[in-house]
Design an enzyme around this catalytic site. Structure first.
Site, PDB file in Angstrom:
ATOM      1  N   THR A 144       3.392  24.897 -55.438  1.00 47.74           N
ATOM      2  CA  THR A 144       2.888  26.221 -55.823  1.00 47.74           C
ATOM      3  C   THR A 144       1.749  26.126 -56.836  1.00 47.74           C
ATOM      4  OG1 THR A 144       3.533  28.210 -57.054  1.00 47.74           O
ATOM      5  CG2 THR A 144       4.804  26.253 -57.502  1.00 47.74           C
ATOM      6  N   ASP A 145       0.918  27.167 -56.885  1.00 52.23           N
ATOM      7  CA  ASP A 145      -0.138  27.215 -57.906  1.00 52.23           C
ATOM      8  C   ASP A 145       0.447  27.335 -59.312  1.00 52.23           C
ATOM      9  OD1 ASP A 145       0.690  29.891 -57.848  1.00 52.23           O
ATOM     10  OD2 ASP A 145      -1.286  30.716 -57.343  1.00 52.23           O
ATOM     11  N   GLU A 146       1.725  27.698 -59.410  1.00 49.85           N
ATOM     12  CA  GLU A 146       2.323  27.877 -60.741  1.00 49.85           C
ATOM     13  C   GLU A 146       2.423  26.558 -61.509  1.00 49.85           C
ATOM     14  OE1 GLU A 146       5.439  30.589 -61.367  1.00 49.85           O
ATOM     15  OE2 GLU A 146       4.774  31.933 -59.788  1.00 49.85           O
ATOM     16  N   TYR A 168      11.180  27.753 -63.345  1.00 49.78           N
ATOM     17  CA  TYR A 168      10.836  27.625 -61.916  1.00 49.78           C
ATOM     18  C   TYR A 168       9.649  26.688 -61.739  1.00 49.78           C
ATOM     19  CZ  TYR A 168       8.331  28.656 -57.587  1.00 49.78           C
ATOM     20  OH  TYR A 168       7.641  28.517 -56.408  1.00 49.78           O
ATOM     21  N   LYS A 172       9.316  22.965 -59.957  1.00 52.01           N
ATOM     22  CA  LYS A 172       8.398  22.685 -58.846  1.00 52.01           C
ATOM     23  C   LYS A 172       7.460  21.524 -59.196  1.00 52.01           C
ATOM     24  CE  LYS A 172       8.106  24.506 -55.473  1.00 52.01           C
ATOM     25  NZ  LYS A 172       8.851  24.265 -54.193  1.00 52.01           N
TER      26      LYS A 172
HETATM   27  P1  NAD Z   1      12.744  31.915 -50.454  1.00 53.11           P
HETATM   28  O1  NAD Z   1      13.526  32.053 -51.711  1.00 53.11           O
HETATM   29  O2  NAD Z   1      12.491  33.121 -49.619  1.00 53.11           O
HETATM   30  O3  NAD Z   1      13.467  30.858 -49.502  1.00 53.11           O
HETATM   31  C1  NAD Z   1      14.032  29.669 -49.969  1.00 53.11           C
HETATM   32  C2  NAD Z   1      14.986  29.154 -48.890  1.00 53.11           C
HETATM   33  O4  NAD Z   1      15.536  27.914 -49.351  1.00 53.11           O
HETATM   34  C3  NAD Z   1      16.173  30.093 -48.621  1.00 53.11           C
HETATM   35  O5  NAD Z   1      16.376  30.213 -47.242  1.00 53.11           O
HETATM   36  C4  NAD Z   1      17.341  29.386 -49.283  1.00 53.11           C
HETATM   37  O6  NAD Z   1      18.591  29.667 -48.665  1.00 53.11           O
HETATM   38  C5  NAD Z   1      16.936  27.921 -49.125  1.00 53.11           C
HETATM   39  N1  NAD Z   1      17.547  27.042 -50.129  1.00 53.11           N
HETATM   40  C6  NAD Z   1      17.601  27.212 -51.469  1.00 53.11           C
HETATM   41  N2  NAD Z   1      18.251  26.179 -52.043  1.00 53.11           N
HETATM   42  C7  NAD Z   1      18.575  25.320 -51.040  1.00 53.11           C
HETATM   43  C8  NAD Z   1      19.228  24.070 -51.008  1.00 53.11           C
HETATM   44  N3  NAD Z   1      19.691  23.480 -52.124  1.00 53.11           N
HETATM   45  N4  NAD Z   1      19.393  23.455 -49.802  1.00 53.11           N
HETATM   46  C9  NAD Z   1      18.932  24.051 -48.666  1.00 53.11           C
HETATM   47  N5  NAD Z   1      18.329  25.241 -48.643  1.00 53.11           N
HETATM   48  C10 NAD Z   1      18.140  25.867 -49.821  1.00 53.11           C
HETATM   49  O7  NAD Z   1      11.407  31.185 -50.862  1.00 53.11           O
HETATM   50  P2  NAD Z   1       9.942  31.301 -50.253  1.00 53.11           P
HETATM   51  O8  NAD Z   1       9.226  32.375 -50.946  1.00 53.11           O
HETATM   52  O9  NAD Z   1      10.033  31.292 -48.765  1.00 53.11           O
HETATM   53  O10 NAD Z   1       9.325  29.918 -50.754  1.00 53.11           O
HETATM   54  C11 NAD Z   1       9.430  28.746 -49.955  1.00 53.11           C
HETATM   55  C12 NAD Z   1       8.807  27.598 -50.678  1.00 53.11           C
HETATM   56  O11 NAD Z   1       7.444  27.911 -50.957  1.00 53.11           O
HETATM   57  C13 NAD Z   1       9.444  27.308 -52.043  1.00 53.11           C
HETATM   58  O12 NAD Z   1       9.467  25.919 -52.204  1.00 53.11           O
HETATM   59  C14 NAD Z   1       8.493  27.960 -53.042  1.00 53.11           C
HETATM   60  O13 NAD Z   1       8.542  27.291 -54.281  1.00 53.11           O
HETATM   61  C15 NAD Z   1       7.173  27.758 -52.339  1.00 53.11           C
HETATM   62  N6  NAD Z   1       6.133  28.747 -52.652  1.00 53.11           N
HETATM   63  C16 NAD Z   1       6.404  30.089 -52.548  1.00 53.11           C
HETATM   64  C17 NAD Z   1       5.387  31.007 -52.776  1.00 53.11           C
HETATM   65  C18 NAD Z   1       5.629  32.493 -52.706  1.00 53.11           C
HETATM   66  O14 NAD Z   1       4.765  33.269 -53.149  1.00 53.11           O
HETATM   67  N7  NAD Z   1       6.745  32.957 -52.152  1.00 53.11           N
HETATM   68  C19 NAD Z   1       4.091  30.549 -53.107  1.00 53.11           C
HETATM   69  C20 NAD Z   1       3.860  29.169 -53.215  1.00 53.11           C
HETATM   70  C21 NAD Z   1       4.887  28.279 -52.955  1.00 53.11           C
HETATM   71  O1  DAU Z   2       2.057  31.931 -57.391  1.00 57.96           O
HETATM   72  C1  DAU Z   2       2.998  31.446 -56.470  1.00 57.96           C
HETATM   73  C2  DAU Z   2       4.349  31.972 -56.837  1.00 57.96           C
HETATM   74  O2  DAU Z   2       4.337  33.366 -56.540  1.00 57.96           O
HETATM   75  C3  DAU Z   2       5.490  31.282 -56.106  1.00 57.96           C
HETATM   76  O3  DAU Z   2       5.512  29.926 -56.472  1.00 57.96           O
HETATM   77  C4  DAU Z   2       6.821  31.954 -56.420  1.00 57.96           C
HETATM   78  O4  DAU Z   2       7.857  31.379 -55.637  1.00 57.96           O
HETATM   79  C5  DAU Z   2       6.707  33.425 -56.095  1.00 57.96           C
HETATM   80  O5  DAU Z   2       7.903  34.105 -56.441  1.00 57.96           O
HETATM   81  C6  DAU Z   2       5.525  34.043 -56.825  1.00 57.96           C
HETATM   82  O6  DAU Z   2       5.738  34.061 -58.266  1.00 57.96           O
HETATM   83  P1  DAU Z   2       5.294  35.298 -59.183  1.00 57.96           P
HETATM   84  O7  DAU Z   2       6.100  35.256 -60.419  1.00 57.96           O
HETATM   85  O8  DAU Z   2       3.821  35.364 -59.306  1.00 57.96           O
HETATM   86  O9  DAU Z   2       5.755  36.485 -58.198  1.00 57.96           O
HETATM   87  P2  DAU Z   2       6.513  37.859 -58.506  1.00 57.96           P
HETATM   88  O10 DAU Z   2       6.492  38.636 -57.228  1.00 57.96           O
HETATM   89  O11 DAU Z   2       7.824  37.658 -59.156  1.00 57.96           O
HETATM   90  O12 DAU Z   2       5.535  38.553 -59.553  1.00 57.96           O
HETATM   91  C7  DAU Z   2       4.182  38.828 -59.221  1.00 57.96           C
HETATM   92  C8  DAU Z   2       3.550  39.501 -60.428  1.00 57.96           C
HETATM   93  O13 DAU Z   2       4.161  40.799 -60.581  1.00 57.96           O
HETATM   94  C9  DAU Z   2       3.792  38.768 -61.735  1.00 57.96           C
HETATM   95  O14 DAU Z   2       2.656  38.939 -62.582  1.00 57.96           O
HETATM   96  C10 DAU Z   2       4.988  39.495 -62.343  1.00 57.96           C
HETATM   97  C11 DAU Z   2       4.784  40.929 -61.850  1.00 57.96           C
HETATM   98  N1  DAU Z   2       6.043  41.689 -61.652  1.00 57.96           N
HETATM   99  C12 DAU Z   2       6.998  41.146 -60.861  1.00 57.96           C
HETATM  100  C13 DAU Z   2       8.189  41.816 -60.671  1.00 57.96           C
HETATM  101  C14 DAU Z   2       9.288  41.229 -59.791  1.00 57.96           C
HETATM  102  C15 DAU Z   2       6.194  42.933 -62.251  1.00 57.96           C
HETATM  103  O15 DAU Z   2       5.298  43.438 -62.949  1.00 57.96           O
HETATM  104  N2  DAU Z   2       7.378  43.588 -62.073  1.00 57.96           N
HETATM  105  C16 DAU Z   2       8.388  43.073 -61.307  1.00 57.96           C
HETATM  106  O16 DAU Z   2       9.450  43.734 -61.192  1.00 57.96           O
END
Ligand code: NAD
Ligand code: DAU
Length: 373
Positions: A144-146, A168, A172
């Protein structure tokens, strides 16, 4: 570059989650003979229903195997990696706010789980070296970019130092550093992607866009953290999944690729846009107590991925409209996701914040299509 053979067997961990399930649906829909094994623990965020479209299609269903299990369990992981041409690790605890409430599960999956997967890949790579299998498995770590931390100005490049600032993001960063170390130390075929904020259909309603869309549909308050001027770079889920597949097939071993959405927007603007599309008023927005350690801005340079030949296809306006249409049409899906442990989580995360909040004043530029307070 490692060729993924025709009819490859891909082990997709976390394949029942948001991005992983999109990857599985899109890869199987190509009907090119690819076999997918999904390993997913089905945590609160995992949902077998995310694969229902695949399971309803006989040809695709025949190429999907679903295993419920934990990536941190070597007894489950070993035999699955032994069958795989590549391992794509999407599995993670993915919500920053939950990592602030309870970090332990983030470390177990994000660090120990990645270690278990890498040990299995290492064993299979040794078997390949001694002629017991045709080629070693490629390992793709979805990061992730985080991991860069908050970026005040400019754009993070792959070689920049890491500065994760939430449990988190730290988990990562640890996971991808471990993966890279296995490339350097043991010669494993590892590639890493760093994706930006992803949105789209099947997004769990705990995250900003789906939380605000589903709350707004129900005329509930929208809890915007701090001043709401934090900047995120929005990436449509099918583009994120497509970029991951592109890196899997074309990326060089030991390389890291940023996957930006190239659409940087402050949260307030995202909220105004989605309210405009839903026809709901700004008066639903509450400015609430900020997330501790809240990263102000993420922004990545995508030149390396572009040079590898990848271009995103979906712009933010179209992607957001499609996402809102999907949530409107799939109410049963999101209401189920907002059940079970949801109420306890929501109460813990938001009850005090919302009770102490004020209606957000309308700022210039907050109004979309004239929808006001
Ligand atoms: P998500 O939370 O929707 O899905 C995660 C999945 O992993 C779920 O199906 C969960 O059941 C499974 N899981 C969790 N722990 C596990 C374990 N110990 N063994 C097997 N399965 C397990 O997450 P997402 O948003 O689809 O993200 C997927 C990946 O992409 C993650 O690695 C996240 O860090 C990365 N990522 C997400 C975002 C975003 O904005 N959502 C951005 C950049 C990177
Ligand atoms: O940048 C990539 C990441 O994006 C992934 O690695 C993470 O898995 C994914 O959850 C996401 O993280 P963020 O923390 O950026 O996403 P979130 O949707 O939780 O929040 C987006 C922005 O909105 C952040 O600045 C926090 C704000 N926010 C979020 C929630 C849930 C609010 O203001 N109110 C809220 O209730």
């Amino acid at each position: 570059m490692s060729a993924i053979p025709p009819g490859a067997r891909l082990l997709v961990t976390g394949g029942a989650g948001f991005i992983g399930s999109c990857y599985v649906r899109d890869v199987l829909a190509r009907r090119d003979g690819t076999q997918v094994i999904v390993l997913d623990k089905l945590t609160y965020a995992g949902n077998r229903a995310n694969l229902a479209a695949v399971e309803a299609d006989a040809e695709q269903a025949a190429r999907l195997t679903f295993v419920r299990g934990d990536i941190a369990d070597p007894a489950v992981v070993g035999p699955l990696v032994a069958e795989a041409d590549a391992v794509l690790n999407f599995a993670a605890e993915s919500h920053v706010d939950r990592s602030i409430l309870d970090p332990a599960a983030f470390l177990r999956t994000g660090v120990e789980g990645v270690h278990v997967l890498l040990e299995a890949v290492r064993r299979e790579s040794e078997r390949a070296a001694s002629g017991q299998r045709p080629r070693p498995p490629r390992f793709l770590q979805v990061s992730t970019d985080e991991v860069y931390g908050s970026v005040a100005t400019g754009f993070s490049r792959e070689g920049d130092p890491l500065g994760p600032r939430s449990p988190y993001a730290a988990a990562k960063a640890a996971g991808e550093l471990l993966a890279w170390s296995y490339h350097v130390t043991y010669g494993l075929d590892v590639v890493i992607t760093r994706g930006s904020n992803t949105y789209g259909p099947y997004h769990h309603p705990e995250k900003l866009i789906p939380l605000f869309v589903t709350n707004a549909i129900d005329d509930r308050p929208l809890p915007l953290y701090g001043d709401g001027l934090q900047v995120r770079d929005w990436l449509y889920v099918a583009d994120h999944a497509g970029a991951i597949d592109h890196v899997l097939r074309n990326g060089a071993a030991g390389e890291i690729y940023n996957v930006p959405g190239s659409h940087l927007v402050p949260n307030r603007e995202v909220v105004a846009l989605l309210l405009g599309l839903l026809g709901k008023p700004w008066s639903l927005v509450r400015l609430v107590e900020d997330r501790p350690g809240h990263d102000r801005r993420y922004a990545m340079d995508g030149a390396k991925l572009a040079a590898l030949g990848w271009t995103n296809r979906v712009g933010f306006a179209d992607g957001l409209a499609a996402t809102i249409d999907w949530f409107r049409a799939n109410e049963a899906w999101w209401r189920a996701a907002r059940s079970g442990e949801w109420d306890a989580y929501y109460e813990r995360q938001y009850a005090g914040r919302i009770a102490n909040a004020e209606v957000a004043p309308v700022a210039p530029g907050d109004l979309a299509d004239g929808i006001g307070a």
